[in-house]
Scaffold this active site. Structure first.
Site, PDB file in Angstrom:
ATOM      1  N   ALA A 124       4.826 -27.829 -16.394  1.00  0.00           N
ATOM      2  CA  ALA A 124       3.634 -26.965 -16.316  1.00  0.00           C
ATOM      3  C   ALA A 124       3.731 -25.986 -17.476  1.00  0.00           C
ATOM      4  O   ALA A 124       3.750 -24.782 -17.292  1.00  0.00           O
ATOM      5  CB  ALA A 124       3.585 -26.260 -14.977  1.00  0.00           C
ATOM      6  N   THR A 125       3.857 -26.581 -18.673  1.00  0.00           N
ATOM      7  CA  THR A 125       4.130 -25.761 -19.854  1.00  0.00           C
ATOM      8  C   THR A 125       2.887 -25.086 -20.420  1.00  0.00           C
ATOM      9  O   THR A 125       2.969 -24.309 -21.365  1.00  0.00           O
ATOM     10  CB  THR A 125       4.772 -26.620 -20.960  1.00  0.00           C
TER      11      THR A 125
ATOM     12  N   ARG B  16      -2.829 -14.641 -25.412  1.00  0.00           N
ATOM     13  CA  ARG B  16      -2.382 -15.607 -24.419  1.00  0.00           C
ATOM     14  C   ARG B  16      -1.226 -15.026 -23.616  1.00  0.00           C
ATOM     15  O   ARG B  16      -1.106 -15.263 -22.427  1.00  0.00           O
ATOM     16  CB  ARG B  16      -1.931 -16.893 -25.143  1.00  0.00           C
TER      17      ARG B  16
ATOM     18  N   CYS C 128      -5.220 -14.850 -17.465  1.00  0.00           N
ATOM     19  CA  CYS C 128      -6.671 -14.685 -17.544  1.00  0.00           C
ATOM     20  C   CYS C 128      -7.054 -13.221 -17.466  1.00  0.00           C
ATOM     21  O   CYS C 128      -8.181 -12.854 -17.790  1.00  0.00           O
ATOM     22  CB  CYS C 128      -7.353 -15.438 -16.418  1.00  0.00           C
TER      23      CYS C 128
ATOM     24  N   GLY D 106     -10.102 -21.258 -28.186  1.00  0.00           N
ATOM     25  CA  GLY D 106      -9.632 -22.260 -27.236  1.00  0.00           C
ATOM     26  C   GLY D 106      -8.147 -22.532 -27.385  1.00  0.00           C
ATOM     27  O   GLY D 106      -7.460 -21.899 -28.177  1.00  0.00           O
TER      28      GLY D 106
END
Lengths: 430, 637, 166
Positions: free
Chosen positions: A105-106, A127, A43, A237
């Site tokens: 938790a890919t 990303r 983030c 997104g």
């Protein structure tokens, strides 16, 4: 001694590893990640591009995190399959890792666009740290940037590049930005702040083709106009990385289906974070809330369940916070209900906007632009499903804060049973 | 084409949506307010402190000097009263000075508009009248009134007006003020570190200071204004923001002293000014008042009222005001913020009251009309800058009748040629009227509904209590339609209805601005003199109230009524509530001293019933019979 | 008034007795001053970086309360913090903030159920109660003139409340 294996080393994966270790000093914990550098906060990548922070600051856990917590790592290696029967994960190159309990938790991958020329150089999603580094490396040669997408993600990308002094165009299909979140008035407050700071918003338009040689140098829009740009960011997104789960035969719809213990359709496999489809408290339905706080929460809960502690997850609440040139925006839950049966309370001015969405007198969604002081108080009211009839009339007022809900904390003390709440009302008798 | 008018409520919303902060938002931002200040337990009078007393009794109970809650709250209250007295009295001094200047031929913009009053008052001052020109009398009277301010050893002249009983009480208590300024100076001195520490003694001083306001400073303001601007006569006009016009130059005059407002009215009626306005595309010039100066020009010249204290910022938010001209008192510094969103020019005029962000055009009595025309010209020239898109004039406006005075009310009651209080006293004795209440004072954003005045007044007249009003309270009730004769039929009890129908007056009488509370003192005195309902004001079936008080001036007014023997009910908390002794003194003990006392009640209906109960107690003491008609009590919230 | 010097450990919390808070906001001032360079009221207000208070006095139906960080056991702000700036101190239970790591994303503001974390626009970082690391007690508790603010265990606070009633 159980073998715990986690695929993914971002918010959910790392939180799970930490919780596992906290509760079981001896267990074997292995983290697998396709990235070499982990423990960095995705983030924050836009903050890095904006120049607000350096790479050091991306790291959200101490560099010695794995060591200190005695966690084995398999970094830079992609997990390509799971065999639930054999309880083993196979990595790129053929290595297999067996597990007693596995956490998937890919995460997710940014959505791309299906437009001619999308393979040209200079077109990115943001990303991974490598993408951010490449973008930063080429910025000197960039004058104009086009950002596709007028949601929070696209705008956050646009903001970062605007901060770098680039001429940024945001191309938005809807008639106004943040159309999933707010109505025209509120989006205007944000749009005018962005425009004042040199970010151009172009609504009702879509990219038709990326033009140029090897590298992109122009975008053709669906109205026939062309825009010069040396850099394109697709900010539309993300989609969950569920391939490994579906090929292992786990139940997958939008994301990996989990129960309230975050267990998948296989009793030894759990899922958490952007890849998991969990119960959403505001929408009262399953949904992926691909958000940092939800990922951490789910990582923690999944870890407890991997240890057999039966920790139920209350559900997730979608929420996001952004700051555009000092204009703070927070959205939460259902912000634009499509069906009947919702009540909207809102107040707007030139510089601020507040909107609360209620269903049966309970808040299920909120948008704050400008004054975000009360956001956390409201998040608790949403999560706990509190009837707010008695404070409805002051929700939009500046004075609305925790003190104003103390009578509710007292009244619904079964829902506010955490000792922190009880401490505040110890002396309060309405 | 005229834009559709909005409601006043909508104007609030428009302010909010444009991010315009008004008094209500600023009030909210201050909430919660400091409890020490609210309770009167903070002392900043010397640098041993600041000190404060723990109201819960665990922390310090005395300041560094040893002063306790009683002393500290008494000193604070005394200083408030001194400041309030100073404000009214300074206003009075300016009018008296202008009377002198006029007599000397130095203030040609003014005139003697009530020769009758000039001569009557001059007579009271012992000034020779026969065979003298008005100007000569004005010089002597102006000088004599000014001398009242600086007297050292005797009471100001108007103290002779008070009922004998009150004069005697004050003399025995040694609270007859020597001069008007002296008790204010004395109060500043005796509340200094190490001077007066006895709360009861401090309260006696407070009463002396306040009496100097009511029976001198304010009274001089009233009388000298009547002389220069005319004794008011009943006059019909309109009130509320709807009086502003969308096709005329709108000028708002805000503040207190009629020296400015009266000549501005004259200037706006000047042909040359009207011509200029038309040349700028306006159909005419509308002038409207806010606060007490509005009352001054309303009752004498019929000028409509834009609003009360609380409405000053909203007036600008209509976007239709070319200029707001202010002098002093109750002018919100926040005005400049609101005005920055609109074309409105804010013009300050008084050397004692400047506001950062306002243009200052100094007003001088010697060339009053000249300055007034300069101001009006600026306003007219600002008309083309009005942004039609930003104009939102609320539709609300209401008729009212203003202009009653202690001298003229009872002409109406007794028929035009029989100026006597007999009919009023008879109506009280017979029980047709229960008694009289003065409901006065400020409006305050603390009162959420801002309707406390209206609720209290309605309850009072419903129980046949005749209500007289001044200041912003009068304007608040006027907005609700209580100041018209028709209101009697709608809201009043049967007794008052009969009286109002017989003589054609409203059940609620507008007596002027806040200095005109002195008219209420005179009216009470006249009731005593007429006979049959007691020997002093303390025996009369009367009371006063300020349901939304906020200014220090209200404290001074309250005290001069209490010192004169009346019950005074305040709506908001009083800044002495941190001291039990002080609260007991002001609500009980003082009654044994002056016959008057304080009561505090937030609920306006309950407040009205405190008054009704008090009036009934006084009626009983006077051995008057029951009231003629029974009325139902409105349920308090 | 006895001011017991107690610092945060797992059982110790700062309580506000709403029946004694008079909304004087002394705690707000003391908190800001404690977080200034000069630690002196008059000088702190002219410092270049205006010191920020970390608690707010607010009104509840005629009463008032000093709302501050409760150092929650399961702290939503720590969960939400994506820069790793917020963490729990395992020994004392304090919710601590590393200013260096904070990027001003306001995720903590978004999740603090007490509204006890605010954004400092000048420095662009979140600001919260740090339990006064430079002193042996808490500035807010030490300066409260009515003793409404109290640091101790819940039992001690409840004892104090019942004692008062008698």
């Amino acid at each position: 001694m159980a073998d715990h294996v986690i695929i993914g080393a971002s918010a959910a994966g790392v939180a799970a590893a930490e919780t596992l270790r906290k509760n079981d000093k001896k267990a074997s914990i292995t983290i697998i990640s396709d990235e070499k550098l982990t423990l960095y906060s995705r983030c924050l990548l836009t903050y890095l591009i904006a120049g607000a922070i350096d790479e050091e600051k991306l790291i959200f856990k101490g560099k010695d995190f794995y060591e200190k917590n005695n966690i084995k790592t398999l970094l830079g290696k992609k997990a390509i399959s799971i065999d639930p029967k054999k309880k083993a994960v196979t990595l790129e190159g053929g290595t297999t890792v067996s597990y007693d309990k596995l956490l998937i938790a890919t995460g997710a991958t940014p959505k791309s666009v299906n437009i001619p020329g999308v393979d040209k150089k200079g077109i990115f999603t943001i990303r991974k740290i490598d993408e951010a580094r490449t973008i930063i490396g080429m910025l000197d040669g960039v004058k104009e940037v086009a950002v596709l997408g007028g949601g929070l993600i696209g705008l956050r990308d646009a903001y970062a590049l605007g901060k770098k002094g680039k001429d940024v165009f945001v191309i938005v299909k809807s008639p106004h930005i943040l159309s999933q979140m707010v109505d025209k008035g509120a989006s205007g407050v944000i749009a005018s702040t962005l425009e004042k700071n040199g970010i151009k918003i172009m609504t009702g338009l879509a990219a038709k083709e990326f033009l140029g040689g090897d590298s992109v140098n122009e975008i053709l829009l669906d109205d026939g106009k062309k825009l010069k740009c040396q850099l394109v960011i697709i900010g539309k997104g993300v989609k969950p990385n569920t391939d490994i789960a579906s090929s292992a035969g786990l139940k997958v719809e939008d994301g990996i289906k989990v129960d309230k213990f975050l267990k998948t359709s296989d009793k030894n496999i759990f899922a958490a974070g952007d890849v998991a489809e969990t119960y959403d408290v505001a929408r009262q339905a399953n949904r992926i809330n691909a958000l940092w706080p939800c990922a951490v929460e789910q990582g923690n809960i999944a870890a407890l369940n991997m240890l057999g502690k039966e920790a139920a997850y209350d559900g997730s609440l979608s929420m996001n916070s952004v700051d555009f040139f000092g204009l703070r925006c927070i959205s939460m839950g259902i912000t634009k209900p499509k069906e009947e049966g919702y009540e909207i309370i809102s107040k707007s001015s030139e510089h601020s906007y507040k909107k609360f969405v209620l269903r049966n007198n309970k808040i299920v969604g909120m948008v704050l632009v400008g004054d975000i002081k009360c956001a956390g108080v409201v998040s608790a009211l949403i999560k706990k499903g509190i009837d707010v009839s008695s404070v409805k009339h002051i929700l939009c007022e500046t004075k609305f804060d925790y003190a104003k809900i103390m009578p509710l904390v007292k009244k619904f003390s079964d829902k506010f049973k955490e000792e922190e709440y009880q401490d505040t009302i110890a002396s309060y008798k309405p | 084409m005229a834009k559709e008018k909005i409601s006043a409520e909508k104007l609030h919303e428009i302010c909010y949506s444009c991010g315009i902060e008004t008094i209500w938002q600023r009030y909210d931002a201050q909430d919660p307010h400091c409890g020490f200040g609210t309770l009167g337990l903070c002392c900043k009078n010397c640098n041993l402190g600041p000190c404060r007393i723990d109201p819960f009794g665990e922390g310090p109970q005395v300041g560094t000097c040893g002063a306790n809650a009683d002393t500290i709250s008494a000193r604070n209250l005394a200083r408030h009263a001194a400041a309030g007295s100073a404000c009214h009295s300074d206003h009075g001094r300016e009018i008296a000075r202008t009377l002198l200047l006029f007599g000397q031929g130095k203030a040609p913009s003014y005139a003697i508009k009530s020769e009758e009053k000039l001569k009557k008052v001059a007579g009271e001052y012992g000034i020779k009248i026969e065979g003298r020109k008005n100007e000569e009398i004005a010089v002597d009277l102006g000088n004599a009134m000014l001398a009242d301010f600086g007297k050292q050893n005797e009471a100001p002249v108007f103290f002779k007006r008070a009922p004998k009983k009150q004069q005697k009480i004050w003399k025995n208590l040694k609270i007859v003020p020597q001069g008007i300024d002296r008790p204010i100076v004395e109060m500043m001195s005796r509340t200094n570190i190490g001077v007066d520490a006895d709360y009861k003694n401090i309260m006696l001083g407070t009463m002396k200071t306040s009496l100097a306001d009511g029976w001198a400073g304010s009274m001089i303001a009233t009388e000298a204004s009547d002389i220069l601007f005319g004794a008011p006569q009943a006059i019909r006009s309109q009130v509320n923001l709807g009086v502003l016009k969308d096709d005329e130059v709108n000028i708002i005059i805000h503040g207190h002293v009629p020296l400015l407002s009266d000549v501005i009215v004259t200037a706006t009626r000047d042909e040359e000014m009207l011509k200029l306005a038309k040349s700028k595309g306006a159909k005419g010039i509308t002038i409207a008042g806010i606060c007490c100066t509005a009352n001054e020009i309303l009752m004498r010249r019929g000028v409509p009222v834009a609003g009360s204290f609380l409405q000053q910022e909203l007036a600008i938010a209509t976007g239709a005001v070319e200029a707001m001209v202010v002098d002093l008192q109750c002018i919100l510094p926040g005005l400049t913020t609101v005005a920055s969103y609109f074309h409105t020019k804010l013009i300050s005029t008084h050397p004692k009251a400047k506001f950062p962000g306002m243009e200052h055009i100094e007003f001088e009595e010697e060339k009053a009309l000249e300055v007034a025309k300069e101001i009006v010209t600026k306003a007219i020239e600002n008309y083309p800058k009005r942004d039609k898109k930003k104009v939102n004039i609320p539709k609300e406006k209401m008729e009212l009748i203003a202009g009653f005075t202690a001298e003229n009310i009872f002409y109406y009651l007794g028929g035009k040629y029989r100026g006597t209080y007999r009919p009023l006293n008879d109506a009280i004795i017979s029980g047709r009227i229960r008694g009289v209440a003065g409901v006065v004072g400020c409006d305050n954003p603390k009162i959420q509904s801002s309707k406390a005045h209206m609720q209290m007044v309605k309850e009072l007249i419903k129980h046949d209590v005749l209500v007289v009003q001044t200041g912003c309270s009068a304007l608040a009730c006027a907005r609700e339609g209580l100041l018209v004769p028709e209101a009697a039929g709608k809201f009043a009890g049967k007794g008052i209805q009969e009286v109002c129908e017989a003589v054609g007056i409203p059940p609620v009488l507008h007596l002027g601005s806040c200095v005109d509370n002195s008219r209420i003192l005179i009216a009470c005195t006249n009731m005593v003199k007429e006979g049959g309902i007691g020997e002093g004001i303390d025996e009369l079936p009367v009371a006063g109230a300020a349901p939304e008080w906020m200014s220090e001036k209200a404290i001074a007014i309250g005290w001069y009524f209490v010192a004169s023997g009346a019950l005074v009910v305040f709506g908001n908390e009083f800044p002495v509530s941190g001291s039990k002794n002080m609260m007991k003194y002001v609500t009980e003990d003082v009654e044994k001293v002056t016959g008057g006392k304080w009561a505090f009640e937030k609920d306006p209906i309950k407040g009205a019933h405190i008054i009704i109960k008090h009036i009934d107690k006084k009626r009983k003491a006077l051995k008057l019979g029951d009231v003629m008609y029974k009325s139902e009590t409105t349920k308090a919230k | 008034m006895s001011k017991v010097k107690v610092k945060k450990d797992k059982d110790i919390t700062i309580y506000c007795d709403v029946t004694k808070c008079v909304a004087c906001r002394t705690c707000e001032l003391a908190c800001a001053v404690e977080h200034s360079k000069s630690k002196d009221l008059a000088n702190s207000i002219i410092e270049k970086d205006t010191p920020r208070k970390r608690l707010t006095v607010s009104a509840i139906n005629g009463k008032s309360i000093s709302v501050h960080c409760q150092h929650c056991k399961e702290a939503p702000c720590v969960t939400a913090c994506m820069s790793g700036a917020l963490s729990k101190d395992e020994k004392t239970g304090a919710t601590l903030q590393d200013n260096e790591k904070c990027v001003g994303c306001w995720m903590c503001v978004m999740t603090c159920p007490f509204g006890a974390i605010v954004g400092d626009s000048a420095k662009h970082i979140a600001v919260k109660c740090d339990l006064c690391p430079d002193r042996d007690d808490y500035a807010c508790v030490a300066t409260c003139p009515t003793g409404a603010l109290f640091a101790g265990t819940k039992k001690e606070f409840e004892k104090k409340l019942t004692k008062k009633k008698k």
